[in-house]
Write an enzyme that holds these catalytic residues in place. Structure first.
Site, short mmCIF file in Angstrom:
data_model
loop_
_atom_site.label_atom_id
_atom_site.label_comp_id
_atom_site.label_asym_id
_atom_site.label_seq_id
_atom_site.Cartn_x
_atom_site.Cartn_y
_atom_site.Cartn_z
N GLU A 29 0.86 -1.19 0.00
CA GLU A 29 0.00 0.00 0.00
C GLU A 29 0.89 1.24 0.00
OE1 GLU A 29 -0.81 -2.16 2.73
OE2 GLU A 29 -2.63 -3.05 1.91
N TYR A 52 7.80 2.40 -7.45
CA TYR A 52 7.20 1.07 -7.62
C TYR A 52 6.82 0.82 -9.07
CZ TYR A 52 6.95 1.10 -2.53
OH TYR A 52 7.27 1.16 -1.19
C1 LIG Z 1 10.55 6.63 -2.02
C2 LIG Z 1 12.05 6.57 -1.71
C3 LIG Z 1 12.35 5.27 -0.96
C4 LIG Z 1 12.83 6.56 -3.07
O1 LIG Z 1 14.20 6.35 -2.77
P1 LIG Z 1 15.38 6.88 -3.73
O2 LIG Z 1 16.61 6.22 -3.30
O3 LIG Z 1 15.37 8.35 -3.77
O4 LIG Z 1 14.88 6.31 -5.14
P2 LIG Z 1 15.79 6.12 -6.46
O5 LIG Z 1 16.86 7.13 -6.52
O6 LIG Z 1 16.18 4.69 -6.55
O7 LIG Z 1 14.74 6.45 -7.61
C5 LIG Z 1 13.95 5.43 -8.17
C6 LIG Z 1 12.72 6.02 -8.85
O8 LIG Z 1 11.86 6.62 -7.88
C7 LIG Z 1 11.21 7.74 -8.47
N1 LIG Z 1 11.62 8.96 -7.79
C8 LIG Z 1 12.68 9.12 -6.95
N2 LIG Z 1 12.71 10.40 -6.50
C9 LIG Z 1 11.65 11.04 -7.04
C10 LIG Z 1 11.12 12.36 -6.93
N3 LIG Z 1 11.73 13.29 -6.17
N4 LIG Z 1 9.99 12.68 -7.62
C11 LIG Z 1 9.38 11.75 -8.40
N5 LIG Z 1 9.83 10.47 -8.54
C12 LIG Z 1 10.94 10.13 -7.87
C13 LIG Z 1 11.64 7.77 -9.93
O9 LIG Z 1 10.77 6.94 -10.67
C14 LIG Z 1 13.01 7.12 -9.84
O10 LIG Z 1 13.43 6.61 -11.04
P3 LIG Z 1 14.29 7.54 -12.06
O11 LIG Z 1 15.46 8.04 -11.27
O12 LIG Z 1 14.68 6.63 -13.15
O13 LIG Z 1 13.38 8.65 -12.48
C15 LIG Z 1 12.53 7.81 -0.90
O14 LIG Z 1 12.09 8.98 -1.57
C16 LIG Z 1 12.01 7.85 0.53
O15 LIG Z 1 12.61 7.27 1.44
N6 LIG Z 1 10.86 8.50 0.74
C17 LIG Z 1 10.28 8.66 2.10
C18 LIG Z 1 9.73 7.34 2.62
C19 LIG Z 1 8.62 6.79 1.73
O16 LIG Z 1 7.76 7.53 1.24
N7 LIG Z 1 8.62 5.45 1.54
C20 LIG Z 1 7.62 4.76 0.75
C21 LIG Z 1 6.55 4.21 1.61
S1 LIG Z 1 5.35 3.33 0.64
#
Ligand SMILES: CC(C)(COP(=O)(O)OP(=O)(O)OC[C@H]1O[C@@H](n2cnc3c(N)ncnc32)[C@H](O)[C@@H]1OP(=O)(O)O)[C@@H](O)C(=O)NCCC(=O)NCCS
Length: 158
Positions: free
Chosen positions: A110, A122
């Protein structure tokens, strides 16, 4: 060195990682899990928890329960200082690899409808929105999208 050249190591989470994981949890969520909740997760037998390590430092973590034939992603978070350099992707890939190794039929989760970043992450990893839970989150009554990544063709699931 560019971000993409950095070596992100994904390994199983250990008890000793909890301090760093709790720091990431508090930096990432309005309603962070308690340390006790995470400790209990680590001692559960039906879970897989991983940390991402960059230059010797824990910079992210993710977990998944193994429920009968399915994986349920419980949480994923990356230290804000280390986001947007592939850590989240590496963690989701590792969970999906585990799901395949354990012959799961699919992986579900979710996510808040307003969490575009996580939804993108995702979707980039093959998850699709299959439903919506009304007012799923207690703090602000936000809806949740239900997402699935099927590991076998849907028509083969009876
Ligand atoms: C969601 C989260 C885990 C992503 O981690 P991350 O290490 O920054 O992700 P990545 O660098 O591997 O990016 C993977 C993809 O995520 C998406 N993404 C990452 N940052 C983004 C942003 N600021 N805006 C939109 N999409 C984004 C993109 O699809 C990206 O792929 P791309 O680089 O080819 O465009 C991180 O932002 C986080 O910890 N968020 C807070 C906690 C949270 O919301 N967890 C999810 C609970 S369901």
């Amino acid at each position: 060195m560019s971000y993409t050249e950095e070596k992100i190591e994904i390994r199983e989470m250990r008890y000793e990682d909890l301090d760093e994981v709790m720091y990431i949890e508090h930096a990432s969520f309005d309603m962070p899990w308690t340390r006790k909740a995470l400790e209990e997760e680590l001692f559960s037998l039906i879970k897989y928890y991983y940390v991402a390590v960059l230059n010797g430092r824990v910079v992210g973590y993710a977990g998944m329960w193994h429920v009968v034939t399915e994986g349920h992603i419980t949480n994923i978070a990356v230290d804000p200082k280390y986001r947007n350099r592939g850590v989240g992707n590496a963690l989701v890939s590792r969970l999906l690899q585990t799901a395949e190794e354990k012959d799961m039929l699919g992986v579900t989760l979710e996510v808040r409808v307003g969490n575009e970043t996580a939804k993108n992450l995702y979707q980039k990893n093959g998850f699709v929105v299959t439903g919506r839970r009304k007012e799923y989150y207690e703090n602000n009554k936000e809806d949740a999208y239900i997402m699935w990544h099927y590991l076998i063709p849907v028509e083969c699931i009876e």
